[in-house]
Design a protein around this motif. Structure first.
Motif, PDB file in Angstrom:
ATOM      1  N   LYS A  27      34.765  51.662  38.654  1.00 25.94           N
ATOM      2  CA  LYS A  27      35.598  50.461  38.571  1.00 25.94           C
ATOM      3  C   LYS A  27      36.563  50.383  39.755  1.00 25.94           C
ATOM      4  O   LYS A  27      36.739  49.324  40.376  1.00 25.94           O
ATOM      5  N   GLN A  31      37.024  47.626  42.853  1.00 26.26           N
ATOM      6  CA  GLN A  31      38.295  46.961  43.163  1.00 26.26           C
ATOM      7  C   GLN A  31      38.669  47.135  44.637  1.00 26.26           C
ATOM      8  O   GLN A  31      39.158  46.200  45.281  1.00 26.26           O
ATOM      9  N   VAL A  49      44.627  43.927  43.053  1.00 24.32           N
ATOM     10  CA  VAL A  49      43.711  43.786  41.923  1.00 24.32           C
ATOM     11  C   VAL A  49      44.340  44.503  40.742  1.00 24.32           C
ATOM     12  O   VAL A  49      44.689  45.678  40.842  1.00 24.32           O
ATOM     13  N   ASP A  50      44.523  43.789  39.627  1.00 23.13           N
ATOM     14  CA  ASP A  50      45.202  44.354  38.449  1.00 23.13           C
ATOM     15  C   ASP A  50      46.569  44.926  38.815  1.00 23.13           C
ATOM     16  O   ASP A  50      46.998  45.960  38.298  1.00 23.13           O
ATOM     17  N   LYS A  52      47.481  46.289  41.593  1.00 22.85           N
ATOM     18  CA  LYS A  52      47.441  47.448  42.483  1.00 22.85           C
ATOM     19  C   LYS A  52      46.994  47.032  43.879  1.00 22.85           C
ATOM     20  O   LYS A  52      46.027  46.273  44.026  1.00 22.85           O
TER      21      LYS A  52
END
Length: 331
Positions: A27, A31, A49-50, A52
């Motif tokens: 994952k 990213q 992303v998310d 981060k």
């Protein structure tokens, strides 16, 4: 609960944790790729992303990789404990067998030629098979060629480049007695490969779903050209690593791999060649081996620093669409 049952449950928990870590690594790789491709239309202007950043993700990726190595070591330790329990359980039978076989006559012979206190001994060894090599992800090639770009620092010599080329492109083999690494009795041998080209050509004899890369086109460019980019650094890694491999993936396909070899000026030819073989194995899609003497073990053992028959079998499994599994070694 018996100790063997507890050990088995502990092993299962470790394997479940390992699977979760591998999923998290996959994952995170995706990213990172999203941020690295942020100039494309789909991801233009993307900085996180998310929540981060790319630096955060790369640090997370490094932490996960360390955790995976740690778990693999724990699995190896638990497996060794299970074997010890199994061995202890058969000791009474072995002891009885020794008496029945007459070996005690040798041990307790009190003849003038062998007075009591000067004991003769015999021994036997058991080949404990079942070590594994992890398969990760594979290249999906239309042909059989991978482009390898070696980025060298000014201190890297032409001789060192030859060592690296040999570790990748050699087709030479060498045989070693199995007793050296306790894989069989003295007199039986196994074939090892000095370079990945020879090992991969052996793996390609199997009928696999995807093309096994067997040819390498070496290029010398300061840019990012090439499928596998090898960086030779004079810097020592702060965590003590001798090499590091990062692969950019999509689903189960490797799109690009980056290898870094550290402190190259202080490596012997044997050390350099061995590290390149190990890291190149990762770049081709192999994980680590549970056999401590295998080239793909987390900590490299220099006893036989070459590509094993089990590594070849794992490569054939990997390119037959058996990603994310374990190849069981025949020896």
């Amino acid at each position: 609960m018996t100790s063997s049952t507890a050990t088995k449950k502990s092993m299962n928990r470790l394997k479940e944790h390992l699977d979760l870590m591998k999923q998290e690594l996959n994952k995170t790789n995706k990213q990172i790729k999203q941020l690295e491709n942020k100039n494309t239309t789909e991801w233009k202007g993307l900085d996180k992303v998310d929540g981060k950043s790319i630096d955060d993700l790369k640090q997370h990726e490094n932490d996960i990789a360390k955790e995976i190595v740690k778990i693999q070591k724990e699995i190896k330790k638990s497996r060794s404990k299970s074997l010890l329990i199994a061995e202890l359980s058969v000791l009474p039978a072995v002891f009885l067998l020794i008496f029945m076989s007459g070996i005690t006559d040798d041990l307790l012979d009190s003849s003038p030629e062998n007075p009591v206190g000067h004991m003769k001994t015999r021994y036997f060894t058991e080949n404990l098979r079942g070590d594994t090599v992890d398969t990760w992800k594979s290249w999906r090639l239309t042909g059989t060629t991978l482009a390898v770009n070696i980025l060298k620092s000014p201190r890297v010599t032409d001789h060192q480049l030859d060592v690296i080329h040999n570790a990748i492109a050699s087709e030479k083999t060498v045989e070693f007695d199995d007793s050296i690494v306790h894989k069989g009795p003295k007199g039986t041998t196994s074939v090892y490969y000095q370079g990945w080209a020879g090992a991969l050509k052996s793996a390609s004899k199997e009928d696999t779903k995807y093309q096994v890369p067997t040819d390498f086109n070496f290029i010398n460019s300061s840019g990012g050209e090439g499928d596998i980019i090898i960086t030779l650094s004079n810097i020592k890694d702060s965590d003590g690593y001798t090499g590091y491999t990062k692969s950019v993936t999509e689903e189960n396909e490797i799109l690009k791999s980056f290898i870094t070899i550290y402190d190259i000026s202080n490596l012997t030819d044997d050390q350099l060649g061995t590290i390149v073989r190990h890291e190149f194995g990762h770049a081709l899609g192999l994980g680590h081996s549970t056999a401590t003497e295998d080239l793909m073990a987390p900590t490299i053992d220099m006893t036989i620093p070459y590509i094993s028959e089990c590594n070849v079998d794992a490569m054939a499994d990997l390119y037959n669409a058996n990603e994310g599994r374990q190849t069981v070694c025949e020896k």
